[in-house]
Design a protein around this motif. Structure first.
Motif, PDB file in Angstrom:
ATOM      1  N   PHE A 150      21.738  -9.772  -2.713  1.00  0.00           N
ATOM      2  CA  PHE A 150      22.769  -8.771  -2.456  1.00  0.00           C
ATOM      3  C   PHE A 150      23.687  -9.291  -1.365  1.00  0.00           C
ATOM      4  N   LYS A 151      24.924  -8.803  -1.381  1.00  0.00           N
ATOM      5  CA  LYS A 151      25.890  -9.270  -0.381  1.00  0.00           C
ATOM      6  C   LYS A 151      26.455  -8.066   0.342  1.00  0.00           C
ATOM      7  N   ILE A 152      26.545  -8.212   1.658  1.00  0.00           N
ATOM      8  CA  ILE A 152      27.137  -7.156   2.475  1.00  0.00           C
ATOM      9  C   ILE A 152      28.262  -7.770   3.297  1.00  0.00           C
ATOM     10  N   PHE A 153      29.387  -7.098   3.307  1.00  0.00           N
ATOM     11  CA  PHE A 153      30.527  -7.513   4.122  1.00  0.00           C
ATOM     12  C   PHE A 153      30.520  -6.691   5.402  1.00  0.00           C
ATOM     13  N   MET A 154      30.555  -7.385   6.529  1.00  0.00           N
ATOM     14  CA  MET A 154      30.614  -6.691   7.824  1.00  0.00           C
ATOM     15  C   MET A 154      32.074  -6.540   8.268  1.00  0.00           C
ATOM     16  N   VAL A 182      25.110 -11.971   4.282  1.00  0.00           N
ATOM     17  CA  VAL A 182      26.160 -11.241   4.996  1.00  0.00           C
ATOM     18  C   VAL A 182      27.372 -12.123   5.252  1.00  0.00           C
ATOM     19  N   HIS A 183      28.544 -11.495   5.109  1.00  0.00           N
ATOM     20  CA  HIS A 183      29.773 -12.067   5.658  1.00  0.00           C
ATOM     21  C   HIS A 183      29.845 -11.506   7.066  1.00  0.00           C
ATOM     22  N   ALA A 184      29.610 -12.367   8.056  1.00  0.00           N
ATOM     23  CA  ALA A 184      29.453 -11.916   9.436  1.00  0.00           C
ATOM     24  C   ALA A 184      30.720 -12.165  10.254  1.00  0.00           C
ATOM     25  N   VAL A 237      23.230 -16.100   5.970  1.00  0.00           N
ATOM     26  CA  VAL A 237      24.565 -15.915   6.559  1.00  0.00           C
ATOM     27  C   VAL A 237      25.519 -16.881   5.862  1.00  0.00           C
ATOM     28  N   VAL A 238      26.518 -16.317   5.184  1.00  0.00           N
ATOM     29  CA  VAL A 238      27.434 -17.163   4.403  1.00  0.00           C
ATOM     30  C   VAL A 238      28.503 -17.782   5.298  1.00  0.00           C
ATOM     31  N   HIS A 239      29.163 -18.729   4.777  1.00  0.00           N
ATOM     32  CA  HIS A 239      30.326 -19.447   5.339  1.00  0.00           C
ATOM     33  C   HIS A 239      30.369 -19.483   6.868  1.00  0.00           C
ATOM     34  N   MET A 240      29.361 -20.115   7.458  1.00  0.00           N
ATOM     35  CA  MET A 240      29.339 -20.237   8.925  1.00  0.00           C
ATOM     36  C   MET A 240      30.298 -21.352   9.359  1.00  0.00           C
ATOM     37  N   CYS A 287      41.678 -18.393   5.003  1.00  0.00           N
ATOM     38  CA  CYS A 287      40.367 -17.969   4.538  1.00  0.00           C
ATOM     39  C   CYS A 287      39.661 -17.374   5.744  1.00  0.00           C
ATOM     40  N   SER A 288      38.602 -16.612   5.486  1.00  0.00           N
ATOM     41  CA  SER A 288      37.867 -16.007   6.592  1.00  0.00           C
ATOM     42  C   SER A 288      36.382 -16.330   6.475  1.00  0.00           C
ATOM     43  N   PRO A 289      35.778 -16.785   7.588  1.00  0.00           N
ATOM     44  CA  PRO A 289      36.392 -17.160   8.858  1.00  0.00           C
ATOM     45  C   PRO A 289      37.433 -18.278   8.642  1.00  0.00           C
TER      46      PRO A 289
END
Ligand code: URP
Ligand code: ZN
Ligand code: ZN
Length: 461
Positions: A150-154, A182-184, A237-240, A287-289
């Motif tokens: 599952f994915k959650i956007f913060m 999570v997109h943190a 934690v995605v895309h760090m 893009c984010s981050p």
């Protein structure tokens, strides 16, 4: 039954490299050894002087995704074609439960996008944007049906989930044997900075980066890890992109918390000076981050080598320049966020990582295939060179140079992020479930051949 024999290569796995032939039949790897004798009707592929790698697993793609007033430029065909040419044979996309919808709606909608179009195998993460009683009931059903993450956007106004709901989702998913990604980023920090810059008339694309500082990513990463500890849940934690966030993940892992960190290829290739280009040019890299400084990039390479980061993904979410201009020509904050990368992950990670002595071949395989497969319930069917596993294999020329450009890219986007950049290392042949879908620069992957893959439960890597 006819077989395909890949001869003469060096098989590369996350554990080691060794010389052997690989025999594939009926979509599976049936034998690994030497001196295989070809029978009538068998195909033979030479891997002399090359590596035989497991097909890449990209667990972070956004194909045909509606976002920020538009839709990503690649669908399950064009995105998958780029993947094949870059040596990636499986991806996991995001099925969004938009507010007012059920989780079943989300996966039904995303299967409709993939059906008849997918060219490689795919899984679906379920992105939850609203926690309702129906969602609470459906989480274990989703895990049991093969949607085990599952994915959650913060952050992002339309997608953000508050901390209390995130805490509950972490617990529900963990009890079901799944994993939350999570997109943190701290929602309040970027909202406040965007408001300030807009008020001050700082509207050009280059203001995107300072509106999303590293401290925002670090804070949200630490907060997500704290919530996951309370829930006793694994976390991804995605895309760090920021050194401090990676240090926090490394410390949590040392303390035994099952958290996994991913970075993406664009953070390893570009640095923040891309935002100093003239006019609207920096919009290409929004893009984010955001893309960060050389210091952050150095920290990413160290973390990939030492094991503090476990996965490299693409976060493939290309938006055309035309759409960036239409939506955000006069205000950076409305430019859709996201860039391409599925075709580039492996060539550039090889070129910048293995060729420059920053990564071993084994680590390259772990980061781009085995770790993502294990973390998201695809192992041992995918992610390795394993007897009984799917024959998703890549013959990899370690020295082949490719100049990336609009002429070479398979993406449907109207610009190539990597235009004019050369990578050393390329897939010369790609097999997906035994089918030769890419060979000597010829693509042979009819839309619809890609299959949905049910995934099992999360494993820590
Ligand atoms: O900028 C990004 N990363 N766009 C894609 C959506 C997301 O946040 O992953
Ligand atoms: Zn994200
Ligand atoms: Zn993403």
């Amino acid at each position: 039954m006819s077989r395909t024999i890949i001869r003469g290569g060096t098989i590369a796995t996350a554990e080691g490299c060794f010389a052997a032939d690989v025999v594939c039949a009926d979509g599976r790897i049936v034998e690994i050894g030497t001196g295989q004798v070809a029978g009538d009707g068998d195909d033979e592929l030479s891997a002399d002087g090359k590596f035989v790698l497991p097909g890449g697993i990209d667990v972070h793609t956004h194909f045909s995704e509606p976002f920020m007033g538009t839709v990503t430029a690649d669908d399950f065909t064009t995105g998958g074609e780029g993947a094949i040419c870059g040596g990636v044979t499986t991806h996991i996309d995001f099925a969004f439960q938009y507010r007012g919808e059920s989780l079943q709606d989300a996966v039904t909608n995303w299967h409709a996008l993939a059906d008849g179009k997918a060219v490689i195998d795919y899984g679906l993460h379920v992105a939850i944007t609203e926690l309702t009683d129906e969602v609470r009931r459906q989480i274990p059903e989703m895990v049991a049906a093969g949607y085990s993450s599952f994915k959650i956007f913060m952050t992002y106004p339309a997608l953000v989930v508050g901390d209390q709901d995130l805490l509950e989702i972490l617990g529900l998913v963990s009890e079901s044997g799944g994993r939350v990604s999570v997109h943190a980023e701290n929602f309040a920090i970027s909202a406040a900075l965007i408001e300030q810059y807009v008020r001050e008339g700082k509207l050009e694309p280059r203001w995107h980066a300072p509106s999303r500082p590293w401290v925002s990513e670090w804070e949200a990463t630490v907060r997500a890890m704290a919530l996951a500890r309370v829930a006793d849940a694994p976390l991804y934690v995605v895309h760090m992109s920021a050194a401090a966030g990676i240090d926090a993940v490394a410390e949590a892992r040392t303390q035994g918390h099952p958290v996994i960190g991913e970075t993406c290829i664009h953070y390893l290739v570009f640095t923040e000076d891309v935002y100093e280009q003239e006019g609207f040019e920096p919009a290409r890299y929004i893009c984010s981050p955001p893309i960060r400084s050389r210091e952050h990039q150095d920290a990413l390479w160290t973390a990939l080598r030492t094991g503090s980061l476990q996965v490299v993904g693409s976060d493939h979410a290309p938006f055309t320049l035309a759409e960036r201009k239409r939506l955000g020509g006069d205000n950076f904050s409305t430019i859709p966020n996201g860039v391409a990368g599925i075709e580039e992950i492996r060539p550039f990670l090889w070129s910048e990582g293995v060729k420059k002595g920053r990564l071993s071949v084994e680590r390259f395989v772990a980061l781009t295939a085995t770790n993502p497969a294990r973390a998201f319930g695809l192992w041992p069917r995918k992610g390795g060179v394993v007897v009984g596993g799917d024959a998703d294999l890549v013959i990899w020329d370690p020295d082949k140079r490719t100049m990336f450009s609009m002429e070479t890219t398979h993406s449907a986007c109207d610009y190539c992020l990597y235009e004019g950049l050369e990578a050393e290392g390329a897939a010369t042949t790609t097999l997906s479930r035994g089918d030769i879908v890419w060979h000597d620069s010829v693509l042979n992957a009819p839309p619809g051949r890609g299959q949905f893959v049910k995934r099992t439960t999360a494993e820590h890597v």
